[in-house]
Design a protein around this motif. Structure first.
Motif, PDB file in Angstrom:
ATOM      1  N   TYR A 199       7.532  15.651  92.761  1.00 17.04           N
ATOM      2  CA  TYR A 199       8.511  14.609  92.424  1.00 17.04           C
ATOM      3  C   TYR A 199       9.875  15.189  92.012  1.00 17.04           C
ATOM      4  O   TYR A 199      10.915  14.806  92.528  1.00 17.04           O
ATOM      5  N   SER A 225      19.472   1.320  90.356  1.00 13.76           N
ATOM      6  CA  SER A 225      18.219   1.763  89.714  1.00 13.76           C
ATOM      7  C   SER A 225      17.733   3.096  90.276  1.00 13.76           C
ATOM      8  O   SER A 225      17.084   3.868  89.575  1.00 13.76           O
ATOM      9  N   ILE A 269      17.312   5.741  87.362  1.00  9.23           N
ATOM     10  CA  ILE A 269      15.957   6.188  86.993  1.00  9.23           C
ATOM     11  C   ILE A 269      15.701   7.632  87.426  1.00  9.23           C
ATOM     12  O   ILE A 269      15.400   8.492  86.603  1.00  9.23           O
ATOM     13  N   HIS A 270      15.849   7.880  88.729  1.00  8.81           N
ATOM     14  CA  HIS A 270      15.342   9.162  89.259  1.00  8.81           C
ATOM     15  C   HIS A 270      16.286  10.349  89.045  1.00  8.81           C
ATOM     16  O   HIS A 270      15.865  11.491  89.177  1.00  8.81           O
ATOM     17  N   HIS A 318      15.834  10.715  84.565  1.00 10.50           N
ATOM     18  CA  HIS A 318      14.932  11.837  84.861  1.00 10.50           C
ATOM     19  C   HIS A 318      15.489  13.155  84.318  1.00 10.50           C
ATOM     20  O   HIS A 318      14.737  14.008  83.819  1.00 10.50           O
ATOM     21  N   SER A 325       3.938   3.200  93.515  1.00 13.95           N
ATOM     22  CA  SER A 325       5.090   2.437  92.999  1.00 13.95           C
ATOM     23  C   SER A 325       6.361   3.284  93.059  1.00 13.95           C
ATOM     24  O   SER A 325       7.421   2.810  93.473  1.00 13.95           O
ATOM     25  N   ILE A 326       6.228   4.543  92.640  1.00 10.83           N
ATOM     26  CA  ILE A 326       7.405   5.444  92.648  1.00 10.83           C
ATOM     27  C   ILE A 326       7.869   5.674  94.089  1.00 10.83           C
ATOM     28  O   ILE A 326       9.061   5.617  94.393  1.00 10.83           O
ATOM     29  N   ASN A 383       7.448   3.717  96.690  1.00 12.52           N
ATOM     30  CA  ASN A 383       8.061   2.498  97.240  1.00 12.52           C
ATOM     31  C   ASN A 383       9.479   2.304  96.724  1.00 12.52           C
ATOM     32  O   ASN A 383      10.377   1.901  97.463  1.00 12.52           O
ATOM     33  N   HIS A 384       9.666   2.599  95.422  1.00 14.17           N
ATOM     34  CA  HIS A 384      11.000   2.436  94.842  1.00 14.17           C
ATOM     35  C   HIS A 384      11.985   3.417  95.474  1.00 14.17           C
ATOM     36  O   HIS A 384      13.112   3.054  95.824  1.00 14.17           O
ATOM     37  N   SER A 416      12.732   2.244  99.192  1.00 18.00           N
ATOM     38  CA  SER A 416      13.644   1.099  99.353  1.00 18.00           C
ATOM     39  C   SER A 416      15.065   1.463  98.903  1.00 18.00           C
ATOM     40  O   SER A 416      16.039   1.024  99.503  1.00 18.00           O
ATOM     41  N   GLY A 417      15.174   2.309  97.874  1.00 18.20           N
ATOM     42  CA  GLY A 417      16.504   2.722  97.404  1.00 18.20           C
ATOM     43  C   GLY A 417      17.215   3.606  98.421  1.00 18.20           C
ATOM     44  O   GLY A 417      18.411   3.429  98.699  1.00 18.20           O
ATOM     45  N   ASP A 466      18.617   1.877 101.503  1.00 20.00           N
ATOM     46  CA  ASP A 466      19.869   1.134 101.261  1.00 20.00           C
ATOM     47  C   ASP A 466      21.095   2.041 101.109  1.00 20.00           C
ATOM     48  O   ASP A 466      22.224   1.555 101.067  1.00 20.00           O
TER      49      ASP A 466
END
Lengths: 451, 52
Positions: free
Chosen positions: A146, A195, A199-200, A204, A226-227, A229-230, A233-234, A237
């Motif tokens: 990650y 986000s 977040i990342h 982080h 979940s991570i 997928n986020h 999608s980010g 975009d």
């Protein structure tokens, strides 16, 4: 090009589970005995087969050699590095990495690392090449790649989305990725409202150097999904900050009449007639008009340009191109040098790319006036590129030349000086006057004495 | 089969702790985003219909 005698790949030293080597012009991945049970388990679960069907993985076959069980992998003709890619290419690579993680996790496997150096462009698509990165997943194990994903994929992408320039280039000086603290500090305030970066990268970065292994808890597979997928999608975009440049609309404002343009294309086609090349290097490619002429005449075309937006546009087109076409964000006067451990880990551009034809149209006057490169040095540069050369000379009388003219450059620049400088290394086979007294197209071949 | 092996990259212990903390939050954001896109799509479809 791969060696005929056994030669281990220098950069393949980090993984204890195996290494890459070359032999008899083939590429193999040796599986160390410690990894064999895991490999057999992954194979029995049909994981490799599934990934190959989805064309996410480089094709390979298992072979038994005198070195034990090895995987003979399909040769990627041109190895490229993320610091040569444009925004779109790193984005495609990041989405491939996430898709692979998703597919693997669904089948009980995981990727043990997350580096874009494991991805290559093969048949104009991002393709994962590090077969030993896939290992069995143990329930509750966190995603160990990650942080590496955030530093090597996400940080350059987000920085290129919020700030001018191609931040993939910084991976050349930071081969292990952009440290999260550094990326967070460079991002503008408005990135905090996204986000993905909040977040990342930003949040982080506050955690990346904290904590001890005793605090590590088990993380469920659902949480990793979940991570993923986020992130997916980010990243989907994200768009590059630089969307337009002086060169993105060049195709629509070319300084030629339809007849002149036709003559230019026809001349190139005539010279290519009956020829077959392995690798063609299109320098200052801008658009794919001339690269297309090599369809059926070359195994692969590498289009380089120092404008990352132009390369982004070419990259978007390359999915529809039916032959191997690799656009790269490279300035021919500053090609990638050898980098990394003992300067052998990442090879220089010309160690990896040995073109047999170079095409450089409407480039000489830029190198002369924007970079102050004298004609004799320019000839020396093209000498190192390939045996065959198609090059355009634009004289001082041309309107485009007048626009970029550097009045402080008093070096010799005329057709005679150009021919004299290039004749030192090349035989001029043919010259066509494309625009009366202004633009000339040359077909040259390197002299035997200079080969 | 023993799955445990030595890691050849440093996953960063803080990063692992961080994964555990954010998983719920990013799951919720992804859920909202998915429905937001569906709502936007619904309205853009209606707008297209009106123009006809």
């Amino acid at each position: 090009m791969t060696p005929t005698d056994f030669e281990p790949e220098y950069s393949s030293y980090k993984d204890a589970d195996g290494f890459v080597f070359y032999e008899n012009n083939k590429v193999y991945r040796k599986i160390n005995p410690s990894f064999l049970p895991k490999y057999e388990w992954l194979k029995s679960r049909g994981i490799y087969e599934n990934l190959l069907q989805q064309k996410l993985l480089i094709p390979f076959t298992e072979v038994l050699t005198n070195k034990g069980v090895c995987l003979e992998t399909t040769i990627v003709p041109i190895i490229t590095y993320p610091y040569e890619w444009c925004f779109e290419q790193l984005k495609q690579a990041a989405l491939l990495q996430l898709q692979l993680m998703d597919c693997c996790l669904k089948q009980g496997a995981i990727l043990k690392d997350a580096t874009p150096f494991n991805i290559q462009f093969y048949n104009n698509k991002a393709c994962f090449i590090d077969l030993l990165s896939i290992e069995p997943y143990e329930e509750g194990t966190p995603w160990n790649g990650y942080k590496q994903f955030c530093e090597m994929f996400l940080a350059p992408l987000i920085l290129s989305a919020y700030l001018p320039g191609n931040w993939n280039k910084s991976l050349a000086v930071q081969l292990e990725g952009i440290p999260l603290k550094q990326a967070a500090a460079a991002l503008p305030f408005k990135a905090s409202f996204n986000s993905l970066s909040l977040i990342h990268i930003i949040s982080h970065s506050k955690f990346s150097s904290k904590g001890s292994s005793s605090q590590i808890k088990k993380i469920s597979k659902d949480k990793i999904f979940s991570i993923l997928n986020h992130l997916k999608s980010g990243i989907e975009d994200l768009t590059a900050f630089d969307k337009k440049s002086n060169w993105t609309s060049y195709e629509n404002q070319m300084p030629y009449t339809a007849e002149e343009l036709q003559l230019k294309k026809q001349s190139v086609e005539n010279w290519l007639s009956g020829k077959q090349y392995d690798t063609v290097l299109d320098i200052g490619a801008n658009h794919d008009v001339y690269a297309k002429l090599f369809h059926g005449k070359a195994k692969q075309v590498i289009a380089i340009d120092n404008d990352s937006t132009v390369i982004d546009n070419l990259c978007k087109k390359s999915a529809d191109i039916t032959y191997s076409f690799i656009p790269l964000h490279i300035d021919i006067t500053m090609v990638s040098p050898a980098l990394g451990l003992n300067l052998k880990e990442r090879k220089s551009f010309f160690e990896r790319v040995q073109p047999d034809m170079t095409i450089a149209l409407a480039l000489v006057h830029h190198l002369f006036h924007s970079r102050n490169i004298p004609l004799d040095r320019m000839a020396e540069l093209f000498k190192t590129c390939s045996k065959d050369l198609i090059i355009e000379f634009i004289s001082e009388e041309d309107e485009q030349f007048q626009k970029i003219r550097n009045i402080n450059n008093h070096l010799a620049y005329d057709k005679t000086s150009f021919e004299k400088a290039f004749s030192l290394y090349f035989s001029i086979n043919s010259v066509v006057e494309i625009k009366a007294g202004k633009r000339y197209l040359y077909y040259m071949t390197l002299k035997q004495s200079t080969v | 089969m023993i799955l445990t092996s030595l890691l050849y990259i440093d996953p960063g212990s803080g990063s692992i702790l961080f994964q555990a903390l954010i998983a719920g939050l990013v799951g919720f954001i992804a859920f909202i985003k998915l429905y937001w896109k569906k709502i936007v799509k619904l309205f853009s479809f209606k707008k297209h219909d009106d123009s006809n």
